[in-house]
Design an enzyme around this catalytic site. Structure first.
Site, PDB file in Angstrom:
ATOM      1  N   SER A   1     -33.641 -39.825  11.236  1.00  0.00           N
ATOM      2  CA  SER A   1     -32.460 -39.337  10.515  1.00  0.00           C
ATOM      3  C   SER A   1     -31.153 -39.966  10.990  1.00  0.00           C
ATOM      4  CB  SER A   1     -32.388 -37.824  10.742  1.00  0.00           C
ATOM      5  OG  SER A   1     -31.113 -37.331  10.409  1.00  0.00           O
TER       6      SER A   1
ATOM      7  N   GLU B   1     -28.660 -38.336  11.505  1.00  0.00           N
ATOM      8  CA  GLU B   1     -28.086 -37.400  12.496  1.00  0.00           C
ATOM      9  C   GLU B   1     -28.236 -37.953  13.915  1.00  0.00           C
ATOM     10  OE1 GLU B   1     -26.565 -34.094  12.738  1.00  0.00           O
ATOM     11  OE2 GLU B   1     -25.922 -34.855  10.806  1.00  0.00           O
TER      12      GLU B   1
ATOM     13  N   TYR C   1     -30.844 -30.585  16.668  1.00  0.00           N
ATOM     14  CA  TYR C   1     -31.641 -31.323  15.673  1.00  0.00           C
ATOM     15  C   TYR C   1     -31.557 -32.832  15.933  1.00  0.00           C
ATOM     16  CZ  TYR C   1     -32.914 -33.450  11.189  1.00  0.00           C
ATOM     17  OH  TYR C   1     -33.498 -34.249  10.219  1.00  0.00           O
TER      18      TYR C   1
HETATM   19  P1  NAP Z   1     -37.336 -29.671   4.148  1.00  0.00           P
HETATM   20  O1  NAP Z   1     -37.170 -29.518   2.683  1.00  0.00           O
HETATM   21  O2  NAP Z   1     -36.679 -28.721   5.065  1.00  0.00           O
HETATM   22  O3  NAP Z   1     -38.916 -29.685   4.464  1.00  0.00           O
HETATM   23  C1  NAP Z   1     -39.410 -29.564   5.769  1.00  0.00           C
HETATM   24  C2  NAP Z   1     -40.891 -29.291   5.709  1.00  0.00           C
HETATM   25  O4  NAP Z   1     -41.405 -29.189   7.049  1.00  0.00           O
HETATM   26  C3  NAP Z   1     -41.287 -27.993   4.992  1.00  0.00           C
HETATM   27  O5  NAP Z   1     -42.443 -28.230   4.246  1.00  0.00           O
HETATM   28  C4  NAP Z   1     -41.604 -27.059   6.173  1.00  0.00           C
HETATM   29  O6  NAP Z   1     -42.518 -26.043   5.851  1.00  0.00           O
HETATM   30  C5  NAP Z   1     -42.235 -28.045   7.127  1.00  0.00           C
HETATM   31  N1  NAP Z   1     -42.318 -27.552   8.523  1.00  0.00           N
HETATM   32  C6  NAP Z   1     -41.327 -27.023   9.273  1.00  0.00           C
HETATM   33  N2  NAP Z   1     -41.784 -26.711  10.497  1.00  0.00           N
HETATM   34  C7  NAP Z   1     -43.103 -27.044  10.526  1.00  0.00           C
HETATM   35  C8  NAP Z   1     -44.131 -26.961  11.480  1.00  0.00           C
HETATM   36  N3  NAP Z   1     -43.899 -26.465  12.711  1.00  0.00           N
HETATM   37  N4  NAP Z   1     -45.363 -27.389  11.172  1.00  0.00           N
HETATM   38  C9  NAP Z   1     -45.623 -27.881   9.931  1.00  0.00           C
HETATM   39  N5  NAP Z   1     -44.696 -27.977   8.960  1.00  0.00           N
HETATM   40  C10 NAP Z   1     -43.449 -27.566   9.250  1.00  0.00           C
HETATM   41  O7  NAP Z   1     -36.870 -31.140   4.604  1.00  0.00           O
HETATM   42  P2  NAP Z   1     -36.717 -32.491   3.738  1.00  0.00           P
HETATM   43  O8  NAP Z   1     -35.317 -32.578   3.253  1.00  0.00           O
HETATM   44  O9  NAP Z   1     -37.841 -32.611   2.795  1.00  0.00           O
HETATM   45  O10 NAP Z   1     -36.853 -33.584   4.897  1.00  0.00           O
HETATM   46  C11 NAP Z   1     -38.126 -34.157   5.228  1.00  0.00           C
HETATM   47  C12 NAP Z   1     -38.033 -34.802   6.595  1.00  0.00           C
HETATM   48  O11 NAP Z   1     -37.015 -35.811   6.605  1.00  0.00           O
HETATM   49  C13 NAP Z   1     -37.655 -33.855   7.722  1.00  0.00           C
HETATM   50  O12 NAP Z   1     -38.341 -34.299   8.895  1.00  0.00           O
HETATM   51  C14 NAP Z   1     -36.165 -34.051   7.913  1.00  0.00           C
HETATM   52  O13 NAP Z   1     -35.783 -33.725   9.227  1.00  0.00           O
HETATM   53  C15 NAP Z   1     -36.057 -35.544   7.629  1.00  0.00           C
HETATM   54  N6  NAP Z   1     -34.783 -36.003   7.087  1.00  0.00           N
HETATM   55  C16 NAP Z   1     -34.251 -35.414   5.983  1.00  0.00           C
HETATM   56  C17 NAP Z   1     -33.068 -35.912   5.446  1.00  0.00           C
HETATM   57  C18 NAP Z   1     -32.471 -35.304   4.204  1.00  0.00           C
HETATM   58  O14 NAP Z   1     -31.288 -35.583   3.934  1.00  0.00           O
HETATM   59  N7  NAP Z   1     -33.213 -34.564   3.410  1.00  0.00           N
HETATM   60  C19 NAP Z   1     -32.442 -37.036   6.038  1.00  0.00           C
HETATM   61  C20 NAP Z   1     -33.041 -37.608   7.163  1.00  0.00           C
HETATM   62  C21 NAP Z   1     -34.217 -37.115   7.673  1.00  0.00           C
HETATM   63  P3  NAP Z   1     -42.034 -24.545   5.421  1.00  0.00           P
HETATM   64  O15 NAP Z   1     -41.704 -24.644   3.969  1.00  0.00           O
HETATM   65  O16 NAP Z   1     -43.224 -23.713   5.739  1.00  0.00           O
HETATM   66  O17 NAP Z   1     -40.822 -24.239   6.265  1.00  0.00           O
HETATM   67  O1  F7E Z   2     -24.320 -30.414   5.850  1.00  0.00           O
HETATM   68  C1  F7E Z   2     -20.786 -29.405   6.008  1.00  0.00           C
HETATM   69  C2  F7E Z   2     -21.553 -29.459   7.309  1.00  0.00           C
HETATM   70  O2  F7E Z   2     -26.327 -28.959   6.016  1.00  0.00           O
HETATM   71  C3  F7E Z   2     -23.539 -31.509   5.426  1.00  0.00           C
HETATM   72  C4  F7E Z   2     -30.331 -32.582   6.783  1.00  0.00           C
HETATM   73  O3  F7E Z   2     -31.158 -32.977   5.726  1.00  0.00           O
HETATM   74  O4  F7E Z   2     -28.903 -34.495   6.533  1.00  0.00           O
HETATM   75  C5  F7E Z   2     -28.916 -33.088   6.529  1.00  0.00           C
HETATM   76  O5  F7E Z   2     -28.068 -32.573   7.560  1.00  0.00           O
HETATM   77  C6  F7E Z   2     -22.085 -31.321   5.862  1.00  0.00           C
HETATM   78  C7  F7E Z   2     -21.929 -30.939   7.341  1.00  0.00           C
HETATM   79  O6  F7E Z   2     -26.576 -31.475   5.923  1.00  0.00           O
HETATM   80  C8  F7E Z   2     -21.134 -26.054   4.634  1.00  0.00           C
HETATM   81  O7  F7E Z   2     -20.745 -29.027   8.398  1.00  0.00           O
HETATM   82  C9  F7E Z   2     -19.529 -27.460   5.014  1.00  0.00           C
HETATM   83  O8  F7E Z   2     -20.870 -31.679   7.876  1.00  0.00           O
HETATM   84  O9  F7E Z   2     -25.935 -30.287   3.899  1.00  0.00           O
HETATM   85  P1  F7E Z   2     -25.834 -30.202   5.363  1.00  0.00           P
HETATM   86  P2  F7E Z   2     -26.530 -32.238   7.333  1.00  0.00           P
HETATM   87  O10 F7E Z   2     -26.116 -31.339   8.419  1.00  0.00           O
HETATM   88  O11 F7E Z   2     -25.743 -33.483   7.142  1.00  0.00           O
HETATM   89  C10 F7E Z   2     -29.377 -35.132   7.744  1.00  0.00           C
HETATM   90  C11 F7E Z   2     -29.335 -36.626   7.530  1.00  0.00           C
HETATM   91  C12 F7E Z   2     -30.686 -34.611   8.181  1.00  0.00           C
HETATM   92  O12 F7E Z   2     -31.483 -35.334   8.779  1.00  0.00           O
HETATM   93  C13 F7E Z   2     -30.892 -33.142   8.090  1.00  0.00           C
HETATM   94  O13 F7E Z   2     -32.286 -32.840   8.126  1.00  0.00           O
HETATM   95  O14 F7E Z   2     -21.543 -30.237   5.126  1.00  0.00           O
HETATM   96  N1  F7E Z   2     -20.683 -28.061   5.411  1.00  0.00           N
HETATM   97  N2  F7E Z   2     -19.778 -26.231   4.536  1.00  0.00           N
HETATM   98  C14 F7E Z   2     -21.699 -27.217   5.184  1.00  0.00           C
HETATM   99  N3  F7E Z   2     -23.019 -27.354   5.380  1.00  0.00           N
HETATM  100  C15 F7E Z   2     -23.824 -26.319   5.023  1.00  0.00           C
HETATM  101  N4  F7E Z   2     -25.169 -26.446   5.197  1.00  0.00           N
HETATM  102  N5  F7E Z   2     -23.319 -25.148   4.507  1.00  0.00           N
HETATM  103  C16 F7E Z   2     -21.970 -24.952   4.295  1.00  0.00           C
HETATM  104  O15 F7E Z   2     -21.547 -23.911   3.828  1.00  0.00           O
END
Ligand code: NAP
Ligand code: F7E
Length: 324
Positions: A126, A128, A152
């Site tokens: 990620s 992050e 995270y």
């Molecule tokens: P998501 O919607 O939160 O999906 C996460 C999945 O992981 C869910 O199916 C969840 O199951 C499962 N999970 C959580 N804890 C687990 C455990 N202990 N054992 C087995 N399964 C578990 O996330 P996403 O947006 O699809 O992201 C997919 C991956 O990409 C994640 O690793 C995330 O950190 C990474 N990522 C996401 C982004 C983004 O912007 N979306 C960017 C960079 C990296 P439950 O439904 O049971 O909770």
């Molecule tokens: O926040 C701000 C918050 O929770 C984005 C995950 O998929 O991307 C994701 O992480 C921004 C942050 O995503 C609210 O402070 C303001 O600056 O949508 P987010 P994230 O933290 O960037 C990375 C790449 C991953 O890997 C992660 O798995 O938005 N923000 N107000 C807020 N965020 C939330 N959630 N809620 C608010 O009310």
């Protein structure tokens, strides 16, 4: 014979888009889901796939379930997408986050190394991990220093280096996608984009009066999950195992995202958005903008969505859902 893919986190946002993508490509798709007390809510994102995929119970923290599945399925490709993926929540449950996102990755890498080492392995890394670090030209790329700013982010740095180590030490086909934020109508509603779009549509329909948010001045590089799962497939099918940044190359603040979304609904966000400190984080990542030139050049990856088509699709989806 059909290629076999094993996906952890299959019922999450990316897992469900990746499953559809691979089923369309002719793969046999297997997935790991956690047991949940409300069974019927567990796999709603996978509903359109009906019986086309094979799901079974397991957990990244339960080595035996990982080992038995990998031994039995013998997948060609393993996509490790499972994670506690919410950054704000990671401050509230740091131990669980680190166990799942770091030790959980160690568990699945070991099962893979022992029982199916000829397979290929994709780790969901990620942006992050970059945290507060930005190159002089205001981009983050594969060479940018990692400086995570949340439990995270730290857990993802551990698993990133662990997968690189498995590649080097055991000569396994292990790769990382360093993905910047990607969204869709399937995004959890406690992530900022889907929270904003859902709130704006609810306000437009007279169902909600205000939208409470935290930091409006953080910048993110937002793409669409559909484009990003395509990049995952290209990364794992590249001729050599490598790590790639996947990003749109454009950045917008949370405030910009509000402005664009509310404008599309003929509303002014300033009349509805209020700040609530409870959504602020003890550590923030202020600015993300990814340079995905390597993925574009070497893998031929090209996103189809823009921030506008992404928001349009999310608005359409919430309008349908909330008008029922
Ligand atoms: P998501 O919607 O939160 O999906 C996460 C999945 O992981 C869910 O199916 C969840 O199951 C499962 N999970 C959580 N804890 C687990 C455990 N202990 N054992 C087995 N399964 C578990 O996330 P996403 O947006 O699809 O992201 C997919 C991956 O990409 C994640 O690793 C995330 O950190 C990474 N990522 C996401 C982004 C983004 O912007 N979306 C960017 C960079 C990296 P439950 O439904 O049971 O909770
Ligand atoms: O926040 C701000 C918050 O929770 C984005 C995950 O998929 O991307 C994701 O992480 C921004 C942050 O995503 C609210 O402070 C303001 O600056 O949508 P987010 P994230 O933290 O960037 C990375 C790449 C991953 O890997 C992660 O798995 O938005 N923000 N107000 C807020 N965020 C939330 N959630 N809620 C608010 O009310």
């Amino acid at each position: 014979m059909k290629k076999k893919a094993f996906i952890t986190g299959i019922n999450g946002q990316d897992g469900s888009y990746l499953s559809s993508y691979l089923v369309d490509k002719g793969y046999k798709v297997y997935g790991l889901v956690r047991r949940n007390s409300i069974n019927e809510h567990q796999t709603t994102r996978l509903d359109i796939l009906n019986n086309k995929i094979d799901l079974s119970y397991g957990d990244l923290l339960d080595e035996s379930s990982l080992e038995s599945k990998i031994r039995k399925i013998k997948p060609d490709e393993i996509y490790n997408l499972a994670a506690q993926s919410h950054v704000k929540v990671s401050f509230e449950i740091p131990q669980f986050t680190v166990k799942t996102n770091a030790i959980g990755v160690l568990n699945i890498l070991e099962a893979y190394r022992k029982f199916c080492p000829k397979s290929r392995f994709y780790q969901a890394s990620s942006s992050e991990m970059f945290g507060v670090s930005v190159d002089k030209d205001k981009f983050q790329r594969e060479t940018t220093k990692l400086a995570p700013n949340s439990p995270y982010g730290c857990s993802k740095v551990f698993s990133f280096y662990l997968t690189k180590f498995y590649r080097r030490a055991y000569k396994l086909f292990v790769c990382n996608g360093i993905l910047f934020n990607h969204e869709s109508p399937f995004r959890g509603t406690n992530f900022v984009t889907n929270k904003i779009v859902k709130g704006a549509v609810a306000i437009k329909l007279g169902l909600q009066k205000k939208l409470e948010l935290g930091n409006l001045d953080a910048y993110r590089d937002w793409g669409h999950s559909k484009d990003y799962v395509e990049a995952m497939h290209k990364i794992i099918n590249h001729k050599v195992p490598d790590d790639f940044v996947v990003a749109s190359g454009k950045t917008y603040s949370v405030r910009d995202f509000c402005n664009i979304t509310f404008k599309k609904l003929n509303l002014n966000y300033k009349d509805y958005v209020v700040q609530n400190k409870k959504y602020l984080r003890p550590g923030e990542v202020p600015f993300l903008k990814g340079d995905a030139r390597r993925a574009r050049k070497i893998l031929g990856w090209k996103p189809k969505y823009t921030i506008h088509t992404l928001i349009d699709e999310m608005i359409e989806s919430w309008t349908k859902t909330l008008s029922k």
